[in-house]
Design a protein around this motif. Sequence first.
Motif, PDB file in Angstrom:
ATOM      1  N   LEU A 137       0.824  -1.212   0.000  1.00 21.78           N
ATOM      2  CA  LEU A 137       0.000   0.000   0.000  1.00 21.78           C
ATOM      3  C   LEU A 137       0.859   1.264   0.000  1.00 21.78           C
ATOM      4  CD1 LEU A 137      -2.876   1.357   0.459  1.00 21.78           C
ATOM      5  CD2 LEU A 137      -2.283   1.317   2.894  1.00 21.78           C
ATOM      6  N   ARG A 138       0.544   2.164  -0.922  1.00 21.42           N
ATOM      7  CA  ARG A 138       1.172   3.487  -1.000  1.00 21.42           C
ATOM      8  C   ARG A 138       2.672   3.451  -1.299  1.00 21.42           C
ATOM      9  NH1 ARG A 138      -1.168   8.269   1.833  1.00 21.42           N
ATOM     10  NH2 ARG A 138      -3.433   8.021   1.718  1.00 21.42           N
ATOM     11  N   LYS A 139       3.172   2.318  -1.742  1.00 21.01           N
ATOM     12  CA  LYS A 139       4.588   2.232  -2.086  1.00 21.01           C
ATOM     13  C   LYS A 139       4.771   2.451  -3.588  1.00 21.01           C
ATOM     14  CE  LYS A 139       5.908  -0.593   1.859  1.00 21.01           C
ATOM     15  NZ  LYS A 139       6.525  -1.844   2.361  1.00 21.01           N
ATOM     16  N   LEU A 140       5.912   2.987  -3.950  1.00 18.88           N
ATOM     17  CA  LEU A 140       6.184   3.335  -5.337  1.00 18.88           C
ATOM     18  C   LEU A 140       6.018   2.116  -6.238  1.00 18.88           C
ATOM     19  CD1 LEU A 140       7.124   5.711  -7.110  1.00 18.88           C
ATOM     20  CD2 LEU A 140       9.461   4.866  -6.832  1.00 18.88           C
ATOM     21  N   GLY A 141       5.195   2.255  -7.276  1.00 22.33           N
ATOM     22  CA  GLY A 141       4.977   1.186  -8.233  1.00 22.33           C
ATOM     23  C   GLY A 141       3.808   0.281  -7.910  1.00 22.33           C
ATOM     24  N   SER A 142       3.272   0.370  -6.699  1.00 22.79           N
ATOM     25  CA  SER A 142       2.152  -0.493  -6.315  1.00 22.79           C
ATOM     26  C   SER A 142       0.845   0.021  -6.906  1.00 22.79           C
ATOM     27  CB  SER A 142       2.030  -0.551  -4.790  1.00 22.79           C
ATOM     28  OG  SER A 142       0.833  -1.223  -4.416  1.00 22.79           O
ATOM     29  N   PRO A 143      -0.034  -0.887  -7.359  1.00 25.24           N
ATOM     30  CA  PRO A 143      -1.358  -0.453  -7.816  1.00 25.24           C
ATOM     31  C   PRO A 143      -2.281  -0.070  -6.662  1.00 25.24           C
ATOM     32  CG  PRO A 143      -1.208  -2.837  -7.902  1.00 25.24           C
ATOM     33  CD  PRO A 143       0.163  -2.337  -7.542  1.00 25.24           C
TER      34      PRO A 143
ATOM     35  N   ARG B  84      -5.114   1.379 -12.568  1.00 23.37           N
ATOM     36  CA  ARG B  84      -4.038   0.569 -12.033  1.00 23.37           C
ATOM     37  C   ARG B  84      -4.493  -0.770 -11.457  1.00 23.37           C
ATOM     38  NH1 ARG B  84       0.387   2.934 -10.089  1.00 23.37           N
ATOM     39  NH2 ARG B  84       1.203   0.801 -10.238  1.00 23.37           N
ATOM     40  N   LEU B  85      -5.750  -0.854 -10.999  1.00 23.72           N
ATOM     41  CA  LEU B  85      -6.183  -2.047 -10.272  1.00 23.72           C
ATOM     42  C   LEU B  85      -7.517  -2.568 -10.797  1.00 23.72           C
ATOM     43  CD1 LEU B  85      -5.435  -3.936  -7.913  1.00 23.72           C
ATOM     44  CD2 LEU B  85      -6.799  -2.457  -6.430  1.00 23.72           C
ATOM     45  N   PRO B  86      -7.519  -3.702 -11.512  1.00 18.69           N
ATOM     46  CA  PRO B  86      -8.767  -4.286 -11.993  1.00 18.69           C
ATOM     47  C   PRO B  86      -9.711  -4.601 -10.824  1.00 18.69           C
ATOM     48  CG  PRO B  86      -6.897  -5.316 -13.078  1.00 18.69           C
ATOM     49  CD  PRO B  86      -6.329  -4.465 -11.967  1.00 18.69           C
ATOM     50  N   GLY B  87     -10.973  -4.249 -10.998  1.00 17.53           N
ATOM     51  CA  GLY B  87     -11.960  -4.446  -9.950  1.00 17.53           C
ATOM     52  C   GLY B  87     -12.389  -3.148  -9.299  1.00 17.53           C
ATOM     53  N   ILE B  88     -11.597  -2.085  -9.503  1.00 22.25           N
ATOM     54  CA  ILE B  88     -11.978  -0.755  -9.024  1.00 22.25           C
ATOM     55  C   ILE B  88     -12.902  -0.124 -10.060  1.00 22.25           C
ATOM     56  CG2 ILE B  88     -11.144   1.565  -8.482  1.00 22.25           C
ATOM     57  CD1 ILE B  88     -10.392  -0.403  -6.352  1.00 22.25           C
ATOM     58  N   GLU B  89     -14.056   0.343  -9.622  1.00 25.19           N
ATOM     59  CA  GLU B  89     -15.045   0.879 -10.559  1.00 25.19           C
ATOM     60  C   GLU B  89     -14.853   2.363 -10.862  1.00 25.19           C
ATOM     61  OE1 GLU B  89     -17.029  -0.834 -12.252  1.00 25.19           O
ATOM     62  OE2 GLU B  89     -17.166  -2.736 -11.171  1.00 25.19           O
ATOM     63  N   ALA B  90     -14.193   3.092  -9.957  1.00 23.37           N
ATOM     64  CA  ALA B  90     -14.040   4.533 -10.172  1.00 23.37           C
ATOM     65  C   ALA B  90     -12.823   5.022  -9.416  1.00 23.37           C
ATOM     66  CB  ALA B  90     -15.289   5.278  -9.698  1.00 23.37           C
ATOM     67  N   SER B  91     -12.096   5.931 -10.032  1.00 23.12           N
ATOM     68  CA  SER B  91     -10.967   6.588  -9.362  1.00 23.12           C
ATOM     69  C   SER B  91     -11.538   7.713  -8.502  1.00 23.12           C
ATOM     70  CB  SER B  91      -9.989   7.141 -10.386  1.00 23.12           C
ATOM     71  OG  SER B  91      -9.480   6.101 -11.211  1.00 23.12           O
ATOM     72  N   THR B  92     -11.426   7.550  -7.195  1.00 25.02           N
ATOM     73  CA  THR B  92     -12.069   8.506  -6.294  1.00 25.02           C
ATOM     74  C   THR B  92     -11.067   9.064  -5.294  1.00 25.02           C
ATOM     75  OG1 THR B  92     -12.702   6.706  -4.791  1.00 25.02           O
ATOM     76  CG2 THR B  92     -14.302   7.352  -6.480  1.00 25.02           C
ATOM     77  N   GLY B  93     -11.518  10.022  -4.538  1.00 27.55           N
ATOM     78  CA  GLY B  93     -10.665  10.671  -3.563  1.00 27.55           C
ATOM     79  C   GLY B  93     -10.913  12.163  -3.542  1.00 27.55           C
ATOM     80  N   SER B  94     -11.293  12.730  -4.689  1.00 23.14           N
ATOM     81  CA  SER B  94     -11.790  14.101  -4.720  1.00 23.14           C
ATOM     82  C   SER B  94     -13.245  14.019  -4.304  1.00 23.14           C
ATOM     83  CB  SER B  94     -11.648  14.697  -6.118  1.00 23.14           C
ATOM     84  OG  SER B  94     -12.065  16.046  -6.136  1.00 23.14           O
ATOM     85  N   LEU B  95     -13.522  14.364  -3.057  1.00 22.05           N
ATOM     86  CA  LEU B  95     -14.814  14.023  -2.455  1.00 22.05           C
ATOM     87  C   LEU B  95     -15.986  14.719  -3.126  1.00 22.05           C
ATOM     88  CD1 LEU B  95     -13.753  14.044   1.295  1.00 22.05           C
ATOM     89  CD2 LEU B  95     -14.124  12.075  -0.195  1.00 22.05           C
ATOM     90  N   GLY B  96     -17.147  14.029  -3.078  1.00 23.52           N
ATOM     91  CA  GLY B  96     -18.383  14.579  -3.604  1.00 23.52           C
ATOM     92  C   GLY B  96     -18.773  14.076  -4.967  1.00 23.52           C
ATOM     93  N   GLN B  97     -17.934  13.269  -5.596  1.00 21.85           N
ATOM     94  CA  GLN B  97     -18.189  12.873  -6.980  1.00 21.85           C
ATOM     95  C   GLN B  97     -18.795  11.481  -7.135  1.00 21.85           C
ATOM     96  OE1 GLN B  97     -14.473  13.433  -9.077  1.00 21.85           O
ATOM     97  NE2 GLN B  97     -14.430  15.625  -8.692  1.00 21.85           N
ATOM     98  N   GLY B  98     -18.645  10.634  -6.124  1.00 17.29           N
ATOM     99  CA  GLY B  98     -19.020   9.230  -6.274  1.00 17.29           C
ATOM    100  C   GLY B  98     -20.481   8.986  -6.576  1.00 17.29           C
ATOM    101  N   LEU B  99     -21.383   9.760  -5.955  1.00 19.17           N
ATOM    102  CA  LEU B  99     -22.803   9.525  -6.202  1.00 19.17           C
ATOM    103  C   LEU B  99     -23.175   9.876  -7.640  1.00 19.17           C
ATOM    104  CD1 LEU B  99     -25.466   8.543  -5.092  1.00 19.17           C
ATOM    105  CD2 LEU B  99     -25.930  10.852  -4.250  1.00 19.17           C
ATOM    106  N   SER B 100     -22.561  10.923  -8.186  1.00 20.38           N
ATOM    107  CA  SER B 100     -22.808  11.256  -9.600  1.00 20.38           C
ATOM    108  C   SER B 100     -22.370  10.109 -10.505  1.00 20.38           C
ATOM    109  CB  SER B 100     -22.037  12.532  -9.981  1.00 20.38           C
ATOM    110  OG  SER B 100     -22.518  13.639  -9.275  1.00 20.38           O
TER     111      SER B 100
END
Length: 277
Positions: free
Chosen positions: A94-100, A109-125
């Motif tokens: 986790l959080r190491k250089l090169g890790s998905p 980077r990671l199959p199975g993730i449905e959305a790139s999130t972290g900028s809050l407020g966007q997921g429901l849209s």
Amino acid sequence: MPDTLDELLTRAKEIRKDILKMTTEAGSGHPSSSMSAAEFVTALYFGGFLRYDVKNPQWPDRDRFILSKGHAAPVLYSAMAEAGYFPKEELMTLRKLGSPLEGHPNMVRLPGIEASTGSLGQGLSLGVGHALAARVDKKDYHTYVMTGDGELGEGQVWEAAASAAKYKLDNLTLIVDRNHYQQTGAAEDVLNMDPIDGKFTAFGWKTQVVNGNDMGEVLKALERARAEKGQPTCIVSLTHKGQGMLKLMAKLGDLNFHGKPMPAKYLDEALAEVSSS
């Protein structure tokens, strides 16, 4: 076959332990924000509610889970490893250089993730988009979105809420992880959004308020959501931030513990508390 209640409880504990170990190993991350959500994420992946195929992550008929509170990525990564998307040993990257396994989910980077999130407020849209796409494509998959409670201060959430109600998206379930804290303090002090269920009801949603750290209540809430017809469902999940290590957090004088790992010297104590909880 879905896990039994006892099996789900055991998995939730293992997921919490993984969260602690991977964030301490990384020396960064958001363990407390991840641990509050463990029951719902465990129930989705192993309780028979989320339809997925680890060998075919882009299966068109899969259900979708979007973790809008992307800083809680460790709970998602742990569940995915438990499900078999990747070896559990990789959690320690986790959080190491090169890790998905980035600090926030990255669908590139990671199959199975449905959305790139972290900028809050966007997921429901994003969830509204998936739910509408299912209708257009005549698919029966269900979309689940998890937000934080502090995240509800973002205006985009309410635009999405209005749209979901307008289009009667009964194939969409929102889970609000109501753990009462956000980065700078208590959510009610930063911007009081109570009553959360009342606001979603006013927007045209079916609402539930449950103890989100009680697996039995979580399972019933998800069953009711899947049975709902004609409107989207919002589940307000009342949780404790850092559930599983609350005594240790109190001992250390921080009931929020936002955005920092458990120090290595306290890790064994934290893991022991999770085991006994």
